[in-house]
Design a protein around this motif. Structure first.
Motif, PDB file in Angstrom:
ATOM      1  N   MET A   1      -3.508  -3.574  12.993  1.00  0.00           N
ATOM      2  CA  MET A   1      -3.158  -4.968  12.339  1.00  0.00           C
ATOM      3  C   MET A   1      -3.229  -4.084  11.007  1.00  0.00           C
ATOM      4  SD  MET A   1      -3.234  -8.383  12.020  1.00  0.00           S
ATOM      5  CE  MET A   1      -4.598  -8.946  11.731  1.00  0.00           C
ATOM      6  N   SER A   2      -1.790  -4.046   9.994  1.00  0.00           N
ATOM      7  CA  SER A   2      -2.096  -3.719   8.643  1.00  0.00           C
ATOM      8  C   SER A   2      -2.503  -4.358   7.926  1.00  0.00           C
ATOM      9  CB  SER A   2      -0.669  -3.465   8.142  1.00  0.00           C
ATOM     10  OG  SER A   2      -0.173  -2.457   6.557  1.00  0.00           O
ATOM     11  N   LYS A   3      -3.533  -4.714   6.430  1.00  0.00           N
ATOM     12  CA  LYS A   3      -3.624  -5.233   5.757  1.00  0.00           C
ATOM     13  C   LYS A   3      -2.359  -5.682   4.647  1.00  0.00           C
ATOM     14  CE  LYS A   3      -7.878  -3.660   7.232  1.00  0.00           C
ATOM     15  NZ  LYS A   3      -8.793  -2.683   7.446  1.00  0.00           N
ATOM     16  N   CYS A   4      -1.985  -4.668   4.580  1.00  0.00           N
ATOM     17  CA  CYS A   4      -0.938  -4.838   3.211  1.00  0.00           C
ATOM     18  C   CYS A   4       0.638  -5.423   3.854  1.00  0.00           C
ATOM     19  CB  CYS A   4      -1.228  -3.744   2.937  1.00  0.00           C
ATOM     20  SG  CYS A   4       0.023  -3.130   1.523  1.00  0.00           S
ATOM     21  N   LYS A   5       1.165  -6.302   3.667  1.00  0.00           N
ATOM     22  CA  LYS A   5       2.313  -6.821   3.793  1.00  0.00           C
ATOM     23  C   LYS A   5       2.872  -6.132   3.294  1.00  0.00           C
ATOM     24  CE  LYS A   5       0.575 -10.324   6.861  1.00  0.00           C
ATOM     25  NZ  LYS A   5       0.064  -9.331   7.677  1.00  0.00           N
ATOM     26  N   ILE A   6       4.407  -5.903   2.932  1.00  0.00           N
ATOM     27  CA  ILE A   6       5.578  -5.161   2.420  1.00  0.00           C
ATOM     28  C   ILE A   6       7.327  -5.454   3.048  1.00  0.00           C
ATOM     29  CG2 ILE A   6       7.111  -3.388   1.486  1.00  0.00           C
ATOM     30  CD1 ILE A   6       4.216  -2.236   1.425  1.00  0.00           C
ATOM     31  N   MET A  14      19.928  -4.282  -5.442  1.00  0.00           N
ATOM     32  CA  MET A  14      19.395  -3.398  -5.261  1.00  0.00           C
ATOM     33  C   MET A  14      18.425  -3.891  -4.714  1.00  0.00           C
ATOM     34  SD  MET A  14      20.327  -1.039  -7.027  1.00  0.00           S
ATOM     35  CE  MET A  14      18.219  -0.029  -7.388  1.00  0.00           C
ATOM     36  N   THR A  15      17.192  -3.103  -3.096  1.00  0.00           N
ATOM     37  CA  THR A  15      16.529  -2.612  -2.477  1.00  0.00           C
ATOM     38  C   THR A  15      15.187  -2.703  -3.683  1.00  0.00           C
ATOM     39  OG1 THR A  15      17.576  -2.677  -0.878  1.00  0.00           O
ATOM     40  CG2 THR A  15      15.484  -2.709  -0.434  1.00  0.00           C
ATOM     41  N   GLU A  16      14.557  -3.855  -3.263  1.00  0.00           N
ATOM     42  CA  GLU A  16      12.945  -4.887  -3.969  1.00  0.00           C
ATOM     43  C   GLU A  16      11.852  -4.314  -2.893  1.00  0.00           C
ATOM     44  OE1 GLU A  16      13.338  -7.263  -7.545  1.00  0.00           O
ATOM     45  OE2 GLU A  16      14.623  -5.652  -8.630  1.00  0.00           O
ATOM     46  N   PHE A  17      10.725  -4.453  -2.894  1.00  0.00           N
ATOM     47  CA  PHE A  17       9.642  -4.543  -2.428  1.00  0.00           C
ATOM     48  C   PHE A  17       8.448  -5.340  -3.175  1.00  0.00           C
ATOM     49  CE2 PHE A  17      11.144  -1.121  -0.195  1.00  0.00           C
ATOM     50  CZ  PHE A  17      11.570  -0.471  -0.670  1.00  0.00           C
ATOM     51  N   PHE A  34       9.848   3.594   2.949  1.00  0.00           N
ATOM     52  CA  PHE A  34      10.607   4.072   1.562  1.00  0.00           C
ATOM     53  C   PHE A  34      10.779   5.595   1.819  1.00  0.00           C
ATOM     54  CE2 PHE A  34       8.243   1.070  -0.968  1.00  0.00           C
ATOM     55  CZ  PHE A  34       7.376   0.394  -0.166  1.00  0.00           C
ATOM     56  N   SER A  35      11.840   5.994   0.787  1.00  0.00           N
ATOM     57  CA  SER A  35      13.017   7.547   1.087  1.00  0.00           C
ATOM     58  C   SER A  35      12.857   7.557  -0.597  1.00  0.00           C
ATOM     59  CB  SER A  35      13.947   7.738   1.914  1.00  0.00           C
ATOM     60  OG  SER A  35      14.729   6.661   1.928  1.00  0.00           O
ATOM     61  N   ASP A  36      12.654   9.077  -0.974  1.00  0.00           N
ATOM     62  CA  ASP A  36      12.941   9.989  -1.606  1.00  0.00           C
ATOM     63  C   ASP A  36      13.947   9.622  -2.684  1.00  0.00           C
ATOM     64  OD1 ASP A  36      12.040  11.964  -3.781  1.00  0.00           O
ATOM     65  OD2 ASP A  36      12.220  10.291  -4.852  1.00  0.00           O
ATOM     66  N   THR A  37      14.469   8.299  -3.216  1.00  0.00           N
ATOM     67  CA  THR A  37      15.638   8.078  -4.297  1.00  0.00           C
ATOM     68  C   THR A  37      16.297   8.930  -6.147  1.00  0.00           C
ATOM     69  OG1 THR A  37      17.151   6.313  -4.382  1.00  0.00           O
ATOM     70  CG2 THR A  37      14.855   5.889  -4.309  1.00  0.00           C
ATOM     71  N   LYS A  38      16.910   8.692  -6.547  1.00  0.00           N
ATOM     72  CA  LYS A  38      16.770   9.008  -7.058  1.00  0.00           C
ATOM     73  C   LYS A  38      17.392   7.756  -8.638  1.00  0.00           C
ATOM     74  CE  LYS A  38      18.240  13.582  -8.632  1.00  0.00           C
ATOM     75  NZ  LYS A  38      18.216  14.815  -7.381  1.00  0.00           N
ATOM     76  N   ASP A  39      17.517   6.327  -7.512  1.00  0.00           N
ATOM     77  CA  ASP A  39      17.208   5.261  -8.027  1.00  0.00           C
ATOM     78  C   ASP A  39      16.202   4.547  -8.556  1.00  0.00           C
ATOM     79  OD1 ASP A  39      19.767   4.097  -5.749  1.00  0.00           O
ATOM     80  OD2 ASP A  39      20.234   5.184  -7.366  1.00  0.00           O
ATOM     81  N   VAL A  40      16.357   2.671  -9.545  1.00  0.00           N
ATOM     82  CA  VAL A  40      14.880   2.259  -9.718  1.00  0.00           C
ATOM     83  C   VAL A  40      14.548   1.819  -8.306  1.00  0.00           C
ATOM     84  CG1 VAL A  40      14.384   0.631 -10.667  1.00  0.00           C
ATOM     85  CG2 VAL A  40      16.640   1.920 -11.635  1.00  0.00           C
ATOM     86  N   VAL A  41      13.532   2.479  -8.450  1.00  0.00           N
ATOM     87  CA  VAL A  41      12.419   1.348  -6.469  1.00  0.00           C
ATOM     88  C   VAL A  41      11.257   0.125  -7.875  1.00  0.00           C
ATOM     89  CG1 VAL A  41      10.534   1.244  -5.348  1.00  0.00           C
ATOM     90  CG2 VAL A  41      12.845   3.345  -5.378  1.00  0.00           C
TER      91      VAL A  41
END
Lengths: 157, 267
Positions: A1-6, A14-17, A34-41
């Motif tokens: 079980m992941s202890k970090c939730k996103i 825009m998609t934000e996390f 997450f995939s590499d992009t030239k956009d703002v993350v």
């Protein structure tokens, strides 16, 4: 079980996390988001409560994964600001902090306030304007509970 | 806040302990290679050694223990070290307590323990606010010590998983200090390489050392050491490991920056 939730959220198209919980080795489970992009993350971090040594390693792997993006970190809690200052690569050259928390403590009441410092309000790329003490609505005096030269090092460097 | 202690003051303390005439307790206020070649120095009572210098001395095997005055006062920590000099393996027993007069809390855990809830329960029991910024060093130290016992220790163990009992976390809480101890029954800690990794991490930076691969980069150990006033380590191979971190709590970063490090290696 992941202890970090996103959680992914959409803001102006825009998609934000939104990160929450404890960042540890299970962060890797979320890498498909997450995939590499030239956009703002944009990564919203105020619900992160802790990060351990395995989490630091996976965070750096995540930053490497996003090596072409313009990564913006918002609402960084102290536990992450400490790592930004201590671990090379935690905040890579293609990343920046747009807001972070600064703790203030009242010895009188034994309580803490976490004050949000925002880009272009309390800090810019080169300097930080901060109050050494603040007074709350009840008149309690809170002193800044960090060493400014150390805590704000990532801004000034 | 200044923990600096003059050579004369340290020598007075050394003389008190040397007067007890225990040949196992060979200590001095200055390191001498010649003296160390004749009889390995048990403890160096130092002053002003940086965290890197302190760990360098012990990681290299130059001395066994380095003792500096800090939030845990030199006199008290030397008393603890003296009792351990006579019988080092007593440190591995869970009834051995490091801080005099402290409240004691004991928790058991194993490789399946869900660490976040475990840590929340610990903070609730010991009465420290887990959400406060001042609690970060304590949380980090506890978590990294538990991770070592949960993940790193079993990796090199020759024991069958179900033949190894639960690990124990002991917290001693005095007015200003915590002693956080983890005892596991794997006995796989290689103390000097562990210290060497921390030294490397301090020397070249935590980020650079992070890709040192199998067995960890020393990052967890570095986090423990950064927060610690005194680090005590002992290992009986394939039987037991105990690591204790003595650290101040509920203190601001300015005060924490005055901490002088001590390291005891009891093996």
């Amino acid at each position: 079980m992941s202890k970090c939730k996103i959680k992914t959220i959409t803001n102006n198209g825009m998609t934000e996390f939104l990160f929450s919980g404890s960042i540890d080795e299970t962060l890797i489970i979320h890498f498909d988001l997450f995939s590499d992009t030239k956009d703002v993350v944009t990564l919203h971090l105020d619900e992160v409560i802790a990060i351990n040594s395995t989490g630091i390693r996976e965070w750096i792997n995540l930053m490497t994964r996003l090596k072409s993006a313009n990564i913006r970190l918002t609402k960084c809690p102290k536990v992450l600001v400490d790592q930004i200052n201590m671990v090379k690569g935690f905040l890579p050259a293609n990343a920046g902090v747009d807001s972070f928390y600064v703790p203030y403590f009242s010895e009188q009441s034994g309580t803490e306030r976490k004050i949000l410092f925002e880009r272009n309000i309390q800090f810019t790329d080169k300097e930080v304007n901060f109050e050494s003490t603040i007074v709350d609505e009840d008149g309690a005096v809170f002193e800044i509970d960090i060493i400014p030269d150390k805590y704000f090092k990532f801004i000034r460097s | 806040m200044n923990f600096s202690m003059s050579n004369e003051a340290r020598q007075l303390i050394v003389d008190q302990f040397l007067a007890k005439r225990n040949p196992a307790f060979n200590c001095a206020t200055e390191y001498s290679e010649e003296a160390s070649n004749k009889a390995k120095m048990f403890a160096l009572l130092a002053d002003g050694e940086s965290p890197l210098q302190a760990i360098e001395r012990v990681a290299s095997g130059q001395i066994k223990n380095i003792v500096q005055n800090s939030y845990w006062p030199m006199q008290e920590k030397l008393s603890t070290l003296y009792s351990l000099a006579k019988e080092p393996m007593i440190f591995l027993i869970e009834d051995f307590y490091v801080l005099d007069g402290a409240a004691k809390f004991e928790f058991s855990f194993n490789t399946q323990t869900y660490i976040n809830r475990f840590i929340e329960d610990i903070f609730s029991d010991i009465g420290i606010d887990i959400g406060s910024s001042r609690a970060i060093p304590v949380r980090q130290t506890i978590e990294e010590l538990v991770i070592n016992a949960q993940h790193d220790a079993p990796v090199n163990s020759k024991a069958e998983p179900n033949s190894v009992g639960d690990s124990i976390l002991i917290i001693e809480k005095s007015e200003k200090l915590l002693a956080v101890s983890v005892i596991d029954e794997y006995g796989t800690l290689s103390i000097h390489p562990f210290l060497k990794k921390i030294e490397n991490s301090l020397r070249i930076g935590a980020g650079e050392s992070i890709n040192f691969g199998q067995g960890g980069a020393g990052l967890g150990g570095s986090l423990i050491y950064k927060n610690t006033d005194t680090l005590i380590l002992s290992c009986k191979p394939d039987r037991k490991t105990r690591v204790t971190s003595v650290l101040p709590y509920n203190m601001n970063e300015d005060k924490l920056s005055y901490m002088q490090k001590s390291i005891f290696v009891l093996a």
